[in-house]
Motif scaffolding. Structure first.
Motif, PDB file in Angstrom:
ATOM      1  N   HIS A   1       0.772  -1.538  -0.247  1.00  0.00           N
ATOM      2  CA  HIS A   1      -0.579   0.209   0.390  1.00  0.00           C
ATOM      3  C   HIS A   1       1.074   1.671  -0.110  1.00  0.00           C
ATOM      4  CE1 HIS A   1      -2.838   2.599   0.889  1.00  0.00           C
ATOM      5  NE2 HIS A   1      -2.871   3.010   2.280  1.00  0.00           N
ATOM      6  N   LEU A   2       2.169   1.360   0.938  1.00  0.00           N
ATOM      7  CA  LEU A   2       3.121   2.029   1.238  1.00  0.00           C
ATOM      8  C   LEU A   2       3.359   2.607  -0.385  1.00  0.00           C
ATOM      9  CD1 LEU A   2       3.442   1.726   4.699  1.00  0.00           C
ATOM     10  CD2 LEU A   2       2.679   3.717   3.292  1.00  0.00           C
ATOM     11  N   ASN A   3       3.824   1.378  -0.708  1.00  0.00           N
ATOM     12  CA  ASN A   3       4.880   1.615  -1.859  1.00  0.00           C
ATOM     13  C   ASN A   3       3.910   2.160  -3.275  1.00  0.00           C
ATOM     14  OD1 ASN A   3       6.923   0.489  -3.955  1.00  0.00           O
ATOM     15  ND2 ASN A   3       4.880  -0.448  -5.090  1.00  0.00           N
ATOM     16  N   LEU A   4       2.328   1.753  -2.942  1.00  0.00           N
ATOM     17  CA  LEU A   4       1.870   2.576  -4.296  1.00  0.00           C
ATOM     18  C   LEU A   4       1.746   4.053  -3.996  1.00  0.00           C
ATOM     19  CD1 LEU A   4      -0.338   1.886  -6.422  1.00  0.00           C
ATOM     20  CD2 LEU A   4      -2.224   1.287  -5.297  1.00  0.00           C
ATOM     21  N   GLU A   5       1.184   4.836  -3.358  1.00  0.00           N
ATOM     22  CA  GLU A   5       0.805   6.192  -2.656  1.00  0.00           C
ATOM     23  C   GLU A   5       2.070   6.915  -3.169  1.00  0.00           C
ATOM     24  OE1 GLU A   5       1.107   6.988   1.611  1.00  0.00           O
ATOM     25  OE2 GLU A   5      -0.485   7.075   1.371  1.00  0.00           O
ATOM     26  N   GLN A   6       3.560   6.205  -2.429  1.00  0.00           N
ATOM     27  CA  GLN A   6       4.718   6.328  -2.935  1.00  0.00           C
ATOM     28  C   GLN A   6       4.885   6.395  -4.928  1.00  0.00           C
ATOM     29  OE1 GLN A   6       6.576   8.863  -0.938  1.00  0.00           O
ATOM     30  NE2 GLN A   6       5.189   8.464   0.466  1.00  0.00           N
ATOM     31  N   LEU A   7       3.960   5.248  -5.520  1.00  0.00           N
ATOM     32  CA  LEU A   7       4.288   5.957  -7.060  1.00  0.00           C
ATOM     33  C   LEU A   7       3.964   6.686  -6.984  1.00  0.00           C
ATOM     34  CD1 LEU A   7       5.289   4.351  -9.622  1.00  0.00           C
ATOM     35  CD2 LEU A   7       3.673   3.059  -9.133  1.00  0.00           C
ATOM     36  N   MET A   8       2.413   6.985  -6.860  1.00  0.00           N
ATOM     37  CA  MET A   8       1.976   8.101  -7.137  1.00  0.00           C
ATOM     38  C   MET A   8       2.274   9.424  -7.034  1.00  0.00           C
ATOM     39  SD  MET A   8      -0.243   7.042  -8.454  1.00  0.00           S
ATOM     40  CE  MET A   8      -1.365   8.194  -9.279  1.00  0.00           C
ATOM     41  N   LYS A   9       3.101   8.895  -6.488  1.00  0.00           N
ATOM     42  CA  LYS A   9       3.981  11.093  -5.454  1.00  0.00           C
ATOM     43  C   LYS A   9       5.192  10.715  -6.409  1.00  0.00           C
ATOM     44  CE  LYS A   9       2.233  10.782  -1.162  1.00  0.00           C
ATOM     45  NZ  LYS A   9       1.808  12.805  -0.332  1.00  0.00           N
ATOM     46  N   VAL A  10       5.552  10.183  -6.748  1.00  0.00           N
ATOM     47  CA  VAL A  10       6.782   9.945  -7.953  1.00  0.00           C
ATOM     48  C   VAL A  10       6.480  10.832  -8.606  1.00  0.00           C
ATOM     49  CG1 VAL A  10       8.872   9.201  -8.248  1.00  0.00           C
ATOM     50  CG2 VAL A  10       8.320   8.337  -6.254  1.00  0.00           C
ATOM     51  N   LEU A  11       5.611   9.590  -9.652  1.00  0.00           N
ATOM     52  CA  LEU A  11       4.855  10.133 -11.295  1.00  0.00           C
ATOM     53  C   LEU A  11       4.328  11.665 -11.035  1.00  0.00           C
ATOM     54  CD1 LEU A  11       3.079   6.651 -12.319  1.00  0.00           C
ATOM     55  CD2 LEU A  11       5.029   7.677 -13.275  1.00  0.00           C
ATOM     56  N   THR A  12       4.000  11.980  -9.974  1.00  0.00           N
ATOM     57  CA  THR A  12       3.510  13.863  -9.770  1.00  0.00           C
ATOM     58  C   THR A  12       4.745  14.106  -9.632  1.00  0.00           C
ATOM     59  OG1 THR A  12       1.586  13.007  -8.610  1.00  0.00           O
ATOM     60  CG2 THR A  12       1.862  15.581  -8.740  1.00  0.00           C
ATOM     61  N   THR A  13       5.563  14.071  -9.068  1.00  0.00           N
ATOM     62  CA  THR A  13       6.419  14.980  -9.189  1.00  0.00           C
ATOM     63  C   THR A  13       7.650  14.973 -10.672  1.00  0.00           C
ATOM     64  OG1 THR A  13       7.470  14.716  -6.492  1.00  0.00           O
ATOM     65  CG2 THR A  13       8.603  15.200  -8.116  1.00  0.00           C
ATOM     66  N   LEU A  14       7.792  13.493 -11.119  1.00  0.00           N
ATOM     67  CA  LEU A  14       8.019  13.730 -12.557  1.00  0.00           C
ATOM     68  C   LEU A  14       7.300  14.151 -13.711  1.00  0.00           C
ATOM     69  CD1 LEU A  14       9.951  12.451 -14.415  1.00  0.00           C
ATOM     70  CD2 LEU A  14       8.657   9.617 -14.662  1.00  0.00           C
ATOM     71  N   PHE A  15       6.029  14.522 -13.838  1.00  0.00           N
ATOM     72  CA  PHE A  15       5.427  15.192 -14.325  1.00  0.00           C
ATOM     73  C   PHE A  15       5.383  16.615 -14.115  1.00  0.00           C
ATOM     74  CE2 PHE A  15       2.078  11.779 -14.204  1.00  0.00           C
ATOM     75  CZ  PHE A  15       2.608  10.326 -15.045  1.00  0.00           C
ATOM     76  N   ASN A  16       5.564  17.004 -12.967  1.00  0.00           N
ATOM     77  CA  ASN A  16       5.973  18.059 -12.911  1.00  0.00           C
ATOM     78  C   ASN A  16       6.810  18.472 -13.541  1.00  0.00           C
ATOM     79  OD1 ASN A  16       3.445  18.990 -11.556  1.00  0.00           O
ATOM     80  ND2 ASN A  16       4.912  18.356  -9.055  1.00  0.00           N
ATOM     81  N   LEU A  17       8.244  17.546 -13.565  1.00  0.00           N
ATOM     82  CA  LEU A  17       9.256  18.266 -13.999  1.00  0.00           C
ATOM     83  C   LEU A  17       9.872  18.312 -15.565  1.00  0.00           C
ATOM     84  CD1 LEU A  17      12.136  15.746 -11.579  1.00  0.00           C
ATOM     85  CD2 LEU A  17      11.883  18.452 -11.295  1.00  0.00           C
ATOM     86  N   TYR A  18       9.120  17.331 -15.896  1.00  0.00           N
ATOM     87  CA  TYR A  18       7.914  17.313 -17.007  1.00  0.00           C
ATOM     88  C   TYR A  18       8.140  18.100 -17.382  1.00  0.00           C
ATOM     89  CZ  TYR A  18       9.585  12.090 -17.998  1.00  0.00           C
ATOM     90  OH  TYR A  18       9.141  10.588 -17.849  1.00  0.00           O
ATOM     91  N   GLU A  19       6.804  18.664 -17.761  1.00  0.00           N
ATOM     92  CA  GLU A  19       6.208  20.470 -17.987  1.00  0.00           C
ATOM     93  C   GLU A  19       7.383  21.313 -17.616  1.00  0.00           C
ATOM     94  OE1 GLU A  19       2.764  23.459 -16.603  1.00  0.00           O
ATOM     95  OE2 GLU A  19       3.062  21.445 -15.528  1.00  0.00           O
ATOM     96  N   ALA A  20       8.200  21.562 -16.262  1.00  0.00           N
ATOM     97  CA  ALA A  20       9.043  22.259 -16.340  1.00  0.00           C
ATOM     98  C   ALA A  20      10.032  22.166 -17.249  1.00  0.00           C
ATOM     99  CB  ALA A  20      10.035  22.623 -14.847  1.00  0.00           C
ATOM    100  N   HIS A  21      10.472  21.220 -17.723  1.00  0.00           N
ATOM    101  CA  HIS A  21      11.783  21.085 -18.758  1.00  0.00           C
ATOM    102  C   HIS A  21      11.433  21.397 -20.496  1.00  0.00           C
ATOM    103  CE1 HIS A  21      14.010  18.796 -21.368  1.00  0.00           C
ATOM    104  NE2 HIS A  21      15.259  19.131 -21.066  1.00  0.00           N
ATOM    105  N   ARG A  22       9.810  20.775 -20.673  1.00  0.00           N
ATOM    106  CA  ARG A  22       9.141  21.295 -21.857  1.00  0.00           C
ATOM    107  C   ARG A  22       9.055  22.899 -21.840  1.00  0.00           C
ATOM    108  NH1 ARG A  22       4.016  19.568 -20.905  1.00  0.00           N
ATOM    109  NH2 ARG A  22       5.187  17.197 -20.790  1.00  0.00           N
ATOM    110  N   ALA A  23       8.659  23.326 -20.787  1.00  0.00           N
ATOM    111  CA  ALA A  23       8.434  24.951 -21.450  1.00  0.00           C
ATOM    112  C   ALA A  23       9.797  25.677 -21.370  1.00  0.00           C
ATOM    113  CB  ALA A  23       8.004  25.685 -19.874  1.00  0.00           C
ATOM    114  N   ALA A  24      10.956  24.810 -21.395  1.00  0.00           N
ATOM    115  CA  ALA A  24      12.499  25.271 -21.878  1.00  0.00           C
ATOM    116  C   ALA A  24      13.326  25.056 -22.388  1.00  0.00           C
ATOM    117  CB  ALA A  24      13.041  25.555 -20.312  1.00  0.00           C
ATOM    118  N   HIS A  25      12.623  23.481 -22.892  1.00  0.00           N
ATOM    119  CA  HIS A  25      13.962  22.583 -23.949  1.00  0.00           C
ATOM    120  C   HIS A  25      12.519  22.168 -24.729  1.00  0.00           C
ATOM    121  CE1 HIS A  25      16.438  23.451 -20.159  1.00  0.00           C
ATOM    122  NE2 HIS A  25      17.074  23.325 -20.749  1.00  0.00           N
ATOM    123  N   SER A  26      12.216  20.885 -24.929  1.00  0.00           N
ATOM    124  CA  SER A  26      11.199  19.945 -25.737  1.00  0.00           C
ATOM    125  C   SER A  26      11.036  18.239 -24.484  1.00  0.00           C
ATOM    126  CB  SER A  26      12.239  19.647 -26.663  1.00  0.00           C
ATOM    127  OG  SER A  26      13.659  18.731 -26.349  1.00  0.00           O
TER     128      SER A  26
END
Length: 411
Positions: A212-237
Motif C-alpha cells: 500500500h505504501l509503495n503504491l502511494e509513493q509511486l503516485m507521488k513520484v509520478l506527480t513530481t516527475l510530471f512536474n519536471l517534465y512540464e518544466a523541462h518542456r517549457a524550457a527545452h523540449s
C-alpha cells in the motif's frame, strides 16, 4: 584534474513553473567518541527487519513546503553527523553494518535516512547531498535490489526509505535537469518492480502494508516527475521517455484504488504528440477493454504489446479478466457439452493444469471425459470476484512475456 575555472553550479528554480499535477569495511575505521546528542526514545532500534516506521501515514512531504533554494555540499551518502549519531544509537540497517555490527558503519555503507518532519531553519548545506552524490547514492541503492539473499520485503524497506531521503534532498535544491529527470524515472521503475514483487511475496500484514505504501509513493513520484517534465518542456523540449511514464499513470487506473481526478480532465493537459504515442494508445485501449469486460482482447493486447514495466502493473488484473471469461463461458455454455480445457488454455493463455486449478479456485466443476477435461456449464453458479489483494496468480503463458521477465533490465 578539476577545472579551476569551473563556475559554481546554479540550480534552476522550478517553483516558477506552474503545475496542476498535484560491502566492505573501512580500512582506517576508528570508532567515534560518544557525541553529545539529545536523548532518543529507542536507542536500540534498527532497520534490519521491517519496522513500523513506514506504516505511518502522518508524514510531511518536502514537496509541499517552501525551502530556500540551496546547493548541497555533503560529499557522502550520509552526512558525518548523522552517521556518528546512528552508530552511537545502534540505528544501522543490516546493509549499513560492518561485519554485522549494529554500532559500526563506514561512508561507503551508511545512507542518509528519510526525515518525516523538517523545518527550513534546520536545513544546512552540509547535510544536503548535491545532485552527483545523490545519483551515486541511487546507483548504490538500486544495485541492492536483486543482489541480496534477504527477503524482498527487507530489501525493499531499506531502499524505499533511502529513496525518499534522496527525494527530500532533490526537493530542497529545486533542480530541473535531464540528470534529475532520469533519477526520478529510475525511482518510478523501482516502485513498479516493487509493486510486482510485493504482491507475490505472500499475504502477510507487513507485505500488504508495504504494498500500500509503495503504491502511494509511486503516485507521488509520478506527480513530481510530471512536474519536471512540464518544466523541462517549457524550457527545452519533450523528454524521450515521457509517453512511457504517462502510460504508467493510466495503467494505475485499472483498479478502483485510484480515485483521483477524472482521466477526461487529465487528458486535456497532455501534449497531443504524447497522446498519439503508441504507449498511450496501448494504455487507453487496455483501459477500455478492462472497463467493457472484453477479456479476450485485454489478454491478447497485453501479451502482444506490453513492456516489462507495463506488464508489472497489468498483471494483477489478468486474473480478473480470466475469472470473467470463466463466468461467461460457464453461464452461457451447454450443460451437456463441457468446454474443453485445452481450448480454455489457449483463450486465457495459461497452461492446462493452471486452468484446472483456477476453475477449482472459482468453485467450478470439471469433467474428465474420454476427450479430455472440460468446464461444466451451469446456469445457477455465481462466481465471486476474486480479491484484488494477495492472490494466487498464473502468469501469461507466452514466450514473449517469459523473455521479458528473463531479460529484465536493471533500474
Amino acid at each position: 584534474m578539476a577545472d579551476s575555472n569551473r563556475q559554481p553550479y546554479k540550480p534552476i528554480n522550478r517553483r516558477n513553473y506552474s503545475s496542476s499535477y498535484s560491502s566492505s569495511s573501512h580500512s582506517n575505521y576508528t570508532k567515534p567518541r560518544r557525541p553529545n546528542y539529545p536523548h532518543h526514545s529507542n536507542p536500540n532500534s534498527n532497520r534490519s527487519a521491517i519496522t513500523s516506521s513506514n506504516s505511518s501515514r502522518n508524514y510531511t512531504e518536502l514537496d509541499n513546503q517552501d525551502f530556500p533554494t540551496l546547493v548541497g555540499t555533503c560529499p557522502f551518502m550520509c552526512p558525518v553527523e548523522e552517521r556518528e549519531r546512528r552508530e552511537w544509537l545502534r540505528d544501522l540497517a543490516v546493509f549499513e553494518r560492518i561485519h554485522g555490527d549494529p554500532a559500526r558503519t563506514s561512508p561507503t555503507l551508511a545512507v542518509k535516512k528519510f526525515c518525516r518532519t523538517i523545518s527550513s531553519k534546520d536545513v544546512k548545506a552540509s547535510d544536503v547531498r548535491p545532485v552527483p552524490v545523490l545519483e551515486e547514492t541511487l546507483d548504490y541503492l538500486l544495485s541492492l535490489l536483486h543482489s541480496s539473499d534477504l527477503p524482498f520485503e527487507v530489501v525493499h524497506d531499506f531502499i524505499f526509505d533511502r529513496i525518499r531521503s534522496i527525494r527530500q534532498d532533490l526537493s530542497m535544491q529545486n533542480v530541473v535537469s535531464d540528470q534529475v529527470i532520469h533519477m526520478y524515472e529510475r525511482m518510478v521503475k523501482f516502485h513498479i518492480i516493487s509493486y510486482y514483487h510485493l504482491r507475490k511475496s505472500g499475504g502477510t500484514p507487513a507485505a500488504a502494508s508495504l504494498s500500500h505504501l509503495n503504491l502511494e509513493q509511486l503516485m507521488k513520484v509520478l506527480t513530481t516527475l510530471f512536474n519536471l517534465y512540464e518544466a523541462h518542456r517549457a524550457a527545452h523540449s519533450v523528454c524521450r521517455n515521457e509517453a512511457e511514464f504517462y502510460s504508467f499513470y493510466l495503467l494505475l487506473h485499472l483498479g478502483s484504488h485510484n480515485q483521483g481526478e477524472p482521466l477526461s480532465l487529465w487528458f486535456r493537459r497532455i501534449p497531443s504528440g504524447i497522446m498519439k504515442s503508441k504507449e498511450i494508445c496501448f494504455a487507453r485501449a487496455l483501459l477500455r477493454c478492462y472497463r467493457l469486460g472484453n477479456y479476450r482482447r485485454f489478454i491478447n493486447i497485453t501479451e502482444k504489446e506490453a513492456s516489462f514495466l507495463q506488464n508489472c502493473l497489468i498483471e494483477p488484473y489478468i486474473n480478473e479478466a480470466r475469472v470473467l471469461a470463466l463466468s461467461c463461458i460457464s453461464y452461457g455454455g451447454y450443460k451437456l457439452q463441457p468446454y474443453p480445457l485445452v481450448y480454455l488454455s489457449k483463450l486465457l493463455m495459461m497452461k492446462e493444469s493452471e486452468v484446472e486449478s483456477l476453475c477449482i479456485d472459482c468453485g467450478l466443476e470439471i469433467s474428465d471425459g474420454e476427450t479430455g477435461k472440460g468446464l461444466i456449464s451451469t446456469k445457477e453458479l455465481v462466481i465471486v470476484k476474486q480479491s484484488r489483494g494477495f492472490q494466487k496468480y498464473y502468469p501469461i503463458h507466452s514466450e514473449r512475456i517469459e523473455r521479458l521477465f528473463t531479460e529484465m533490465s536493471d533500474v
